[in-house]
Scaffold this active site. Structure first.
Site, PDB file in Angstrom:
ATOM      1  N   ASP A 142      98.369  34.305 -55.018  1.00 14.02           N
ATOM      2  CA  ASP A 142      98.132  33.107 -54.203  1.00 14.02           C
ATOM      3  C   ASP A 142      99.468  32.671 -53.580  1.00 14.02           C
ATOM      4  O   ASP A 142     100.475  33.382 -53.659  1.00 14.02           O
ATOM      5  CB  ASP A 142      97.420  32.010 -55.011  1.00 14.02           C
ATOM      6  CG  ASP A 142      98.337  31.300 -56.005  1.00 14.02           C
ATOM      7  OD1 ASP A 142      99.514  31.699 -56.146  1.00 14.02           O
ATOM      8  OD2 ASP A 142      97.865  30.345 -56.651  1.00 14.02           O
TER       9      ASP A 142
ATOM     10  N   CYS B 212      99.906  34.442 -59.734  1.00  9.92           N
ATOM     11  CA  CYS B 212      99.789  33.103 -59.157  1.00  9.92           C
ATOM     12  C   CYS B 212     100.928  32.293 -59.780  1.00  9.92           C
ATOM     13  O   CYS B 212     101.922  32.882 -60.208  1.00  9.92           O
ATOM     14  CB  CYS B 212      98.396  32.509 -59.385  1.00  9.92           C
ATOM     15  SG  CYS B 212      97.901  32.255 -61.094  1.00  9.92           S
TER      16      CYS B 212
ATOM     17  N   THR C  93     101.089  30.642 -62.613  1.00  5.49           N
ATOM     18  CA  THR C  93     101.197  30.960 -64.045  1.00  5.49           C
ATOM     19  C   THR C  93     100.614  32.322 -64.398  1.00  5.49           C
ATOM     20  O   THR C  93     100.830  32.806 -65.512  1.00  5.49           O
ATOM     21  CB  THR C  93     100.429  29.922 -64.875  1.00  5.49           C
ATOM     22  OG1 THR C  93      99.063  29.924 -64.412  1.00  5.49           O
ATOM     23  CG2 THR C  93     101.020  28.531 -64.721  1.00  5.49           C
TER      24      THR C  93
ATOM     25  N   HIS D  66      95.137  48.427 -76.963  1.00  3.20           N
ATOM     26  CA  HIS D  66      94.053  47.912 -77.811  1.00  3.20           C
ATOM     27  C   HIS D  66      92.881  47.356 -77.008  1.00  3.20           C
ATOM     28  O   HIS D  66      91.743  47.425 -77.464  1.00  3.20           O
ATOM     29  CB  HIS D  66      94.572  46.800 -78.732  1.00  3.20           C
ATOM     30  CG  HIS D  66      95.443  47.304 -79.841  1.00  3.20           C
ATOM     31  ND1 HIS D  66      95.552  46.673 -81.056  1.00  3.20           N
ATOM     32  CD2 HIS D  66      96.257  48.395 -79.915  1.00  3.20           C
ATOM     33  CE1 HIS D  66      96.394  47.351 -81.839  1.00  3.20           C
ATOM     34  NE2 HIS D  66      96.843  48.390 -81.160  1.00  3.20           N
TER      35      HIS D  66
ATOM     36  N   HIS E  38      89.459  51.128 -80.941  1.00  6.65           N
ATOM     37  CA  HIS E  38      89.857  50.356 -79.754  1.00  6.65           C
ATOM     38  C   HIS E  38      88.889  50.614 -78.590  1.00  6.65           C
ATOM     39  O   HIS E  38      88.555  49.694 -77.833  1.00  6.65           O
ATOM     40  CB  HIS E  38      91.295  50.693 -79.374  1.00  6.65           C
ATOM     41  CG  HIS E  38      92.253  50.418 -80.493  1.00  6.65           C
ATOM     42  ND1 HIS E  38      92.441  49.156 -81.018  1.00  6.65           N
ATOM     43  CD2 HIS E  38      93.037  51.246 -81.228  1.00  6.65           C
ATOM     44  CE1 HIS E  38      93.317  49.212 -82.008  1.00  6.65           C
ATOM     45  NE2 HIS E  38      93.690  50.479 -82.163  1.00  6.65           N
TER      46      HIS E  38
HETATM   47  C1  RB5 Z   1      98.829  26.641 -57.502  1.00  5.49           C
HETATM   48  O1  RB5 Z   1      99.541  25.460 -57.380  1.00  5.49           O
HETATM   49  C2  RB5 Z   1      98.642  26.958 -58.974  1.00  5.49           C
HETATM   50  O2  RB5 Z   1      97.721  26.101 -59.554  1.00  5.49           O
HETATM   51  C3  RB5 Z   1      98.212  28.389 -59.141  1.00  5.49           C
HETATM   52  O3  RB5 Z   1      99.150  29.229 -58.548  1.00  5.49           O
HETATM   53  C4  RB5 Z   1      98.084  28.908 -60.567  1.00  5.49           C
HETATM   54  O4  RB5 Z   1      99.219  28.634 -61.315  1.00  5.49           O
HETATM   55  C5  RB5 Z   1      96.843  28.593 -61.265  1.00  5.49           C
HETATM   56  O5  RB5 Z   1      96.579  29.077 -62.379  1.00  5.49           O
END
Ligand code: RB5
Length: 143
Positions: A8, A65, A67, A98, A133
């Site tokens: 993203d 993204c 996180t 696994h 597994h």
């Molecule tokens: C975007 O601001 C953020 O929410 C997205 O990149 C991500 O971290 C969501 O899990």
């Protein structure tokens, strides 16, 4: 390997570095965006990448993204996807061995390019282990 990569707006810069690294390693990379930092929706992008992996249009996927969490949750909604979000390489290796993870995800707000490379190396070089597994991976796919 043919790898789909997807991200993203939060991970455009990291994606470009990851793409260059994967190509340097000799992988065929299909970049489905996002290509710029305009705000976009990770559920759409993660699901699209997941559908490509589930359909066999790619051997695996690399998702990014902020996180790694949202985009991996989206991919995991697609039947046949086993996506894992990693912030270090041990989880990436074990997720392949696994859990037969066919998609690896990480966050551009969490890891830098060197850790991303270590995660990718661990995941790409690991083998899916058989026996119990395989049974458990099949059980995941049957859910
Ligand atoms: C975007 O601001 C953020 O929410 C997205 O990149 C991500 O971290 C969501 O899990």
């Amino acid at each position: 390997m043919k790898l789909v990569i997807a991200n993203d707006h939060a991970a455009v810069d990291l994606k470009l570095e990851v793409k260059a690294y994967l190509e340097e390693l000799g992988h065929e990379v299909v970049d489905i965006g996002a290509m710029d930092k305009t705000s976009c929706h990770y559920p759409e992008i993660g699901a699209r990448a997941g559908r490509m992996v589930a359909a066999g249009e790619a051997d695996g996927g690399v998702l990014m993204c902020g996180t790694g969490v949202g985009i991996s949750i989206a991919a995991n909604k697609i039947h046949g996807v086993r996506a894992v979000v990693c912030s270090e390489p041990v989880t990436a290796r074990l997720a392949k061995e696994h859990n037969h993870a066919n998609i690896v995800a990480f966050g551009a707000r969490i890891v830098g390019i060197e850790m991303a490379k270590a995660i990718l190396d661990a995941w790409l070089n690991a083998e899916c282990l058989e026996g119990r597994h395989q049974l458990r991976a099949d059980m995941l796919d049957a859910l």
